[in-house]
Design a protein around this motif. Structure first.
Motif, short mmCIF file in Angstrom:
data_model
loop_
_atom_site.label_atom_id
_atom_site.label_comp_id
_atom_site.label_asym_id
_atom_site.label_seq_id
_atom_site.Cartn_x
_atom_site.Cartn_y
_atom_site.Cartn_z
N PHE A 84 -50.68 -40.67 85.79
CA PHE A 84 -50.29 -39.33 84.93
C PHE A 84 -51.22 -38.75 84.42
O PHE A 84 -51.56 -37.52 84.03
CB PHE A 84 -49.32 -40.09 83.95
CG PHE A 84 -48.00 -40.10 84.05
CD1 PHE A 84 -47.19 -39.19 84.34
CD2 PHE A 84 -47.63 -41.61 84.53
CE1 PHE A 84 -45.76 -39.15 84.65
CE2 PHE A 84 -46.02 -41.60 84.78
CZ PHE A 84 -45.44 -40.55 85.03
N ASP A 85 -52.70 -39.58 84.03
CA ASP A 85 -53.92 -39.02 83.65
C ASP A 85 -54.71 -38.08 84.43
O ASP A 85 -55.35 -37.15 83.94
CB ASP A 85 -54.81 -40.27 82.97
CG ASP A 85 -54.20 -41.09 82.03
OD1 ASP A 85 -53.02 -40.57 81.58
OD2 ASP A 85 -54.57 -42.00 81.79
N LEU A 86 -54.41 -38.22 85.78
CA LEU A 86 -54.92 -37.32 86.65
C LEU A 86 -54.38 -35.75 86.40
O LEU A 86 -55.23 -34.72 86.30
CB LEU A 86 -54.47 -37.45 87.88
CG LEU A 86 -55.25 -38.45 88.76
CD1 LEU A 86 -54.51 -38.85 90.06
CD2 LEU A 86 -56.74 -37.93 89.05
N THR A 142 -48.47 -52.72 91.96
CA THR A 142 -47.16 -53.09 91.14
C THR A 142 -46.82 -54.47 91.00
O THR A 142 -45.65 -54.69 90.53
CB THR A 142 -46.13 -52.09 91.85
OG1 THR A 142 -46.19 -52.53 93.05
CG2 THR A 142 -46.57 -50.73 91.52
N ASP A 143 -47.51 -55.16 91.59
CA ASP A 143 -47.12 -56.61 91.66
C ASP A 143 -47.99 -57.50 90.44
O ASP A 143 -48.53 -58.66 90.79
CB ASP A 143 -47.56 -56.95 92.91
CG ASP A 143 -46.87 -58.77 93.30
OD1 ASP A 143 -46.00 -58.88 92.65
OD2 ASP A 143 -47.57 -59.02 94.05
N ALA A 144 -48.20 -57.02 89.34
CA ALA A 144 -48.98 -57.51 88.30
C ALA A 144 -48.42 -58.63 87.66
O ALA A 144 -47.15 -58.96 87.59
CB ALA A 144 -49.30 -56.49 87.06
N LYS A 145 -49.20 -59.84 87.31
CA LYS A 145 -48.67 -61.03 86.86
C LYS A 145 -48.91 -60.99 85.41
O LYS A 145 -49.74 -60.45 84.87
CB LYS A 145 -49.44 -62.07 87.46
CG LYS A 145 -49.59 -62.27 88.90
CD LYS A 145 -48.61 -63.00 89.82
CE LYS A 145 -48.66 -63.23 91.10
NZ LYS A 145 -48.82 -61.81 91.83
N ILE A 146 -47.99 -61.73 84.85
CA ILE A 146 -47.85 -61.81 83.45
C ILE A 146 -48.48 -63.36 82.96
O ILE A 146 -47.77 -64.47 83.62
CB ILE A 146 -46.60 -61.68 82.78
CG1 ILE A 146 -45.92 -60.41 83.30
CG2 ILE A 146 -46.64 -61.72 81.26
CD1 ILE A 146 -46.56 -59.09 82.55
N ALA A 165 -48.67 -44.71 80.44
CA ALA A 165 -49.46 -45.54 81.24
C ALA A 165 -48.42 -46.41 82.27
O ALA A 165 -47.46 -47.01 81.43
CB ALA A 165 -50.40 -46.26 80.39
N VAL A 166 -48.92 -46.46 83.23
CA VAL A 166 -47.82 -47.18 84.36
C VAL A 166 -47.93 -48.79 84.29
O VAL A 166 -46.92 -49.22 84.72
CB VAL A 166 -48.06 -46.87 85.74
CG1 VAL A 166 -47.87 -45.34 86.22
CG2 VAL A 166 -49.42 -47.16 86.23
N ASP A 167 -48.76 -49.38 83.28
CA ASP A 167 -48.64 -50.72 82.99
C ASP A 167 -48.00 -50.83 81.63
O ASP A 167 -47.14 -51.57 81.75
CB ASP A 167 -50.33 -51.34 83.01
CG ASP A 167 -51.13 -50.75 82.42
OD1 ASP A 167 -51.02 -49.65 81.68
OD2 ASP A 167 -52.10 -51.39 82.06
N GLY A 168 -48.42 -50.28 80.69
CA GLY A 168 -47.82 -50.53 79.42
C GLY A 168 -46.54 -49.91 79.32
O GLY A 168 -45.66 -50.44 78.76
N ASP A 169 -46.40 -48.62 79.72
CA ASP A 169 -45.45 -47.81 79.81
C ASP A 169 -44.80 -47.56 78.72
O ASP A 169 -43.60 -47.19 78.52
CB ASP A 169 -44.44 -48.79 80.74
CG ASP A 169 -43.78 -48.00 81.93
OD1 ASP A 169 -44.40 -46.99 82.13
OD2 ASP A 169 -43.10 -48.45 82.74
N THR A 170 -45.23 -47.57 77.48
CA THR A 170 -44.78 -47.31 76.15
C THR A 170 -44.41 -45.92 75.94
O THR A 170 -43.81 -45.29 75.16
CB THR A 170 -45.26 -47.94 75.11
OG1 THR A 170 -46.55 -47.47 74.83
CG2 THR A 170 -45.41 -49.54 75.27
N ALA A 171 -45.61 -45.08 76.32
CA ALA A 171 -45.73 -43.54 76.15
C ALA A 171 -45.99 -43.52 74.36
O ALA A 171 -45.36 -42.44 73.94
CB ALA A 171 -44.46 -42.88 76.30
N GLN A 172 -46.40 -44.40 74.04
CA GLN A 172 -46.75 -44.21 72.40
C GLN A 172 -47.83 -43.96 72.13
O GLN A 172 -48.26 -43.57 71.00
CB GLN A 172 -46.35 -45.72 71.83
CG GLN A 172 -44.95 -46.10 71.83
CD GLN A 172 -44.88 -47.56 71.25
OE1 GLN A 172 -45.67 -48.19 71.03
NE2 GLN A 172 -43.62 -48.13 71.31
#
Ligand SMILES: Cc1cc2nc3c(=O)[nH]c(=O)nc-3n(C[C@H](O)[C@H](O)[C@H](O)COP(=O)(O)OP(=O)(O)OC[C@H]3O[C@@H](n4cnc5c(N)ncnc54)[C@H](O)[C@@H]3O)c2cc1C
Length: 262
Positions: free
Chosen positions: A37-39, A14-18, A120-127
């Motif tokens: 969520f995909d599980l 959860t500590d991803a760098k940008i 997705a827990v990284d992009g998080d857009t749900a698009q």
């Protein structure tokens, strides 16, 4: 029934760098996992197959290392795995990702149901789920918490809304995005995990799925990330309140008024 589950590899931390230049997540050197969520989407697909028969295919777009999340899905019980991989897909935003995945689903052929995680827990857009449905012109339900009934031509689901639940009946083929409430994903046995590691994963490039090169990758991605910043750190205070619930509630309200929160 042929079911496709779209699965994404995401950074484990959860500590991803940008990257300050590109405003994209730095994925190099970060451990990756299957999007949580995909599980639930994989588990639901397997349960549906157990009820009505058919085949569960898992599909991911990502680098070579995304094979690991496909292997995890195979070890849970998926039948076939497909990876969209190639430089031409790099830099795809949700628009281009939805297009590429929809082309792959068409290439699998005869698909009745598509399942995605809620987000997705990284992009998080749900698009991406709704984007695939739009590309394929399919009915869709997002935030599904229960599959009530499924037949060869329709699926009835409960969809969570802000005010409660809707019960929807969708004609197949259709796309669902699922919540964590939908099931409890199974844990693969060691034997299944070993078997999955030896299974074949079909790797497709853009030519294999008939994708228009102008509609994939960075240049085909209309999203512009203008700025990214970490969320502000909130100062939290823990106050322990004892006694009877009614007294504790009164004390809590008093605390909140005292701190200017009410
Ligand atoms: C300009 C730009 C460049 C980008 N470049 C990259 C890049 O090079 N590499 C990269 O990984 N990301 C890149 N991204 C991020 C990328 O847009 C998103 O990660 C991706 O489109 C999915 O969106 P999301 O994470 O919000 O997924 P959501 O829409 O929140 O995901 C919902 C569900 O869709 C499905 N899903 C989502 N993505 C995939 C996938 N790739 N394969 C299979 N199923 C999927 C899963 O079921 C998931 O649960 C870029 C974004 C932008 C704006």
């Amino acid at each position: 029934m042929i079911i496709v589950v779209c699965v994404k590899q995401v950074p484990a931390t959860t500590d991803a760098k940008i990257d300050p230049e590109t405003k994209r997540i730095i994925r190099e050197g970060t451990k990756s996992v299957l999007n949580p969520f995909d599980l639930y989407a994989i588990e639901e697909a397997i349960r549906i197959r157990e009820k009505v028969g058919g085949e569960v295919c898992v599909l991911s777009m990502g680098p070579e290392s995304a094979k690991n999340v496909l292997i995890e899905a195979l070890s849970m019980g998926a039948d076939r795995a497909f990876l969209l991989c190639g430089r031409e897909f790099a830099g795809s935003d949700t628009w281009a990702t939805s297009y590429a995945l929809s082309r792959a689903i068409k290439t699998v052929g005869g698909v009745d149901l598509i399942l995605c995680g809620k987000q997705a827990v990284d992009g998080d857009t749900a698009q991406v789920g709704p984007g695939i449905a739009a590309q394929l012109d399919l009915m869709q339900a997002a935030n599904v918490s229960k599959v009530e009934e499924i037949t060869s031509d329709a699926v009835t689901v409960s969809r969570m809304t802000e005010n409660g639940f809707d019960v929807l009946r969708l004609k197949l083929p259709a796309l669902l995005t699922v919540l964590k409430d939908i099931n409890e994903p199974r844990v693969p046995t060691l034997k299944d995990a070993r078997k999955a590691r030896a299974a074949e994963i079909t790797v497709w490039g853009s030519g294999d799925i008939g994708a228009d090169p102008d509609l994939i990758g960075l240049n085909a991605s209309p999203t512009r990330v203008v700025k990214t910043e970490p969320p502000a750190v909130r100062n939290t205070v823990t106050v322990k309140l004892g006694g009877e619930p009614a007294d504790a509630a009164k004390a809590l309200v008093g605390e909140m008024i005292g701190r200017g929160l009410l």
